[in-house]
Structure formats: C-alpha cells, structure tokens
Design a protein around this motif. Sequence first.
Motif, short mmCIF file in Angstrom:
data_model
loop_
_atom_site.label_atom_id
_atom_site.label_comp_id
_atom_site.label_asym_id
_atom_site.label_seq_id
_atom_site.Cartn_x
_atom_site.Cartn_y
_atom_site.Cartn_z
N PRO A 169 0.82 -1.22 0.00
CA PRO A 169 0.00 0.00 0.00
C PRO A 169 0.85 1.27 0.00
O PRO A 169 0.42 2.31 -0.52
N LYS A 170 2.06 1.19 0.56
CA LYS A 170 2.92 2.37 0.60
C LYS A 170 3.42 2.77 -0.78
O LYS A 170 3.79 3.92 -1.01
N ARG B 79 1.77 2.87 -3.66
CA ARG B 79 0.78 3.71 -4.34
C ARG B 79 1.06 3.82 -5.84
O ARG B 79 1.00 4.91 -6.43
N ALA C 134 0.33 3.72 -9.63
CA ALA C 134 -0.88 4.02 -10.40
C ALA C 134 -1.26 2.84 -11.28
O ALA C 134 -0.43 2.28 -11.99
N LEU D 263 -8.48 5.93 -1.21
CA LEU D 263 -7.60 7.01 -1.61
C LEU D 263 -8.22 7.75 -2.80
O LEU D 263 -8.99 7.16 -3.56
N ALA E 131 -8.99 8.92 -6.36
CA ALA E 131 -8.80 8.29 -7.66
C ALA E 131 -9.24 9.27 -8.74
O ALA E 131 -10.09 10.13 -8.51
N HIS F 186 -4.63 4.19 -6.96
CA HIS F 186 -3.32 4.11 -6.33
C HIS F 186 -3.32 3.11 -5.17
O HIS F 186 -2.48 3.17 -4.28
N GLU F 187 -4.27 2.20 -5.22
CA GLU F 187 -4.35 1.11 -4.25
C GLU F 187 -5.05 -0.05 -4.95
O GLU F 187 -5.43 0.07 -6.11
N ASP G 120 2.33 8.29 -13.61
CA ASP G 120 1.34 8.57 -12.57
C ASP G 120 -0.06 8.27 -13.09
O ASP G 120 -0.23 7.93 -14.22
#
Length: 234
Positions: free
Chosen positions: A124-125, A127, A129, A163, A165, A180-181, A234
């Motif tokens: 999870p850290k 992140r 895309a 998070l 989106a 991002h998760e 990203d």
Amino acid sequence: MKLLRHIANLGYGSRREVAAWFRDGRISDTHGNMLDEDARIAPGDVRLDGEPLDPPPGLVVLLHKPVGYTCSTKDPGRLIYDLLPRRFRYRDPLLSPVGRLDRDTSGLLLLTDDGGLLHRIISPKARIAKHYEAELAEDLRGDEAALFASGTLLLDAEKTPLLPAQLAVLTPRRARLTLHEGRYHQVRRMFAATGNRVTALHRARVGALTLDGLAPGQWRALDAADVQRVFAGD
C-alpha cells in the motif's frame, strides 16, 4: 547450486527426469559439448535440446490476460498458467501473479518469482498508479469524478475511505479510472456505489508500463528497464 537442481527448479522436470536428460546427452553448452550434472557453468551458457534455459529466479512476466481466465494454480476452469509454458507453473520459487485480475477482467497482469519485488509493487505504501478502462451499464451521472477524487468514498464492509482516484470520461458509458491502491474488486464496487454496474473492465497500464501491443493471451519476459517502468508515471 548444482546444475541439475537449477534446471529442475526452473520447472522443466523432476530431478530424476533431469538426471536422465544428462545421461541422454540432451544438456550441453553453447558449443554442443555434453555436460554432466556437476558442471560448473553459467546457466546462460547451458542448452537443453539446443535451446537456452529460461531466465533464473528473478523472472518477471507481462501477460495480456483475456477475459475468462483465473489468477490461480488450482481453480477449476481456465487458468492464466494455461497461457504460459507449462513448466512455468512448476518453477521454484513459484511464479506468482502480482495482484490479481478477476475472471471477468482483462488486461495487464504481471507475474514474478521474486518475492521482494512482488511485495514492493503491491505494498500500500507504493501507491503505484493502475489505469483501468470500464464500460458501464448506465450513463455516468456526472458527479463520479468529484466523488472518486474526494478521498471520502467508503465502500460497503470497509472501514477506511478510498484514496483519491482520477476519473476521465470517454463516452457517457465508458470511463478511464486511475487507482493508487488495490482493494478487492475495487473498480466494480466504486461504480456500484454510484448506482451503476461495470459490464467490461480492462487494466491498460501499471505505472508507466503498458501492454505494448501484446494481443490477448500473449506474454513476454521483462528486463530491468521494463520493471522500472512499473514504478514510474502517474
């Protein structure tokens, strides 16, 4: 590691089978000289029936997963491993999916036998895309982009909001969503929270890595530069 064990760990066969291949002269060097199981030689210089061995542990595979295949080694029905060389499912360490795509989702799927890399990508850290293209049963309402970007959307049975989106509208019933998760069935559940239903879902990109022209069911091994693209963009 002994050459015999190395070849067996790549999934080609049991140690007994590989030992028989040495005796039969099927394993040689690049010049065609037969090798014995104790030979000290770089794996890249070994040939089985004249063909180079698969990459050693650290293999990363990019697969264009079609709809209808399950990310499993044991489930009934069609499996992603059916799309790869049979020996890949017997590698030790195991060649595992990096995250999962459900049976009804197509697109970019990574597999690796590098446990450290796998956890680095799915952490999870990180992140990282992930870009999805969704087709919907109903027209978009118009407020989905703001809702998904708010960081306040709480899915059923979840205790932590999603998070933020990013949603890009392609047509009234098609959208591109960047996450991002990676929560369970996240894209489908996000649209369900708006009263809509995903009818088709495709993962097009992870980081800056794309399918790069791979047709459904095709795969290729990635090099170090490809892997770094996962952590870019990203």
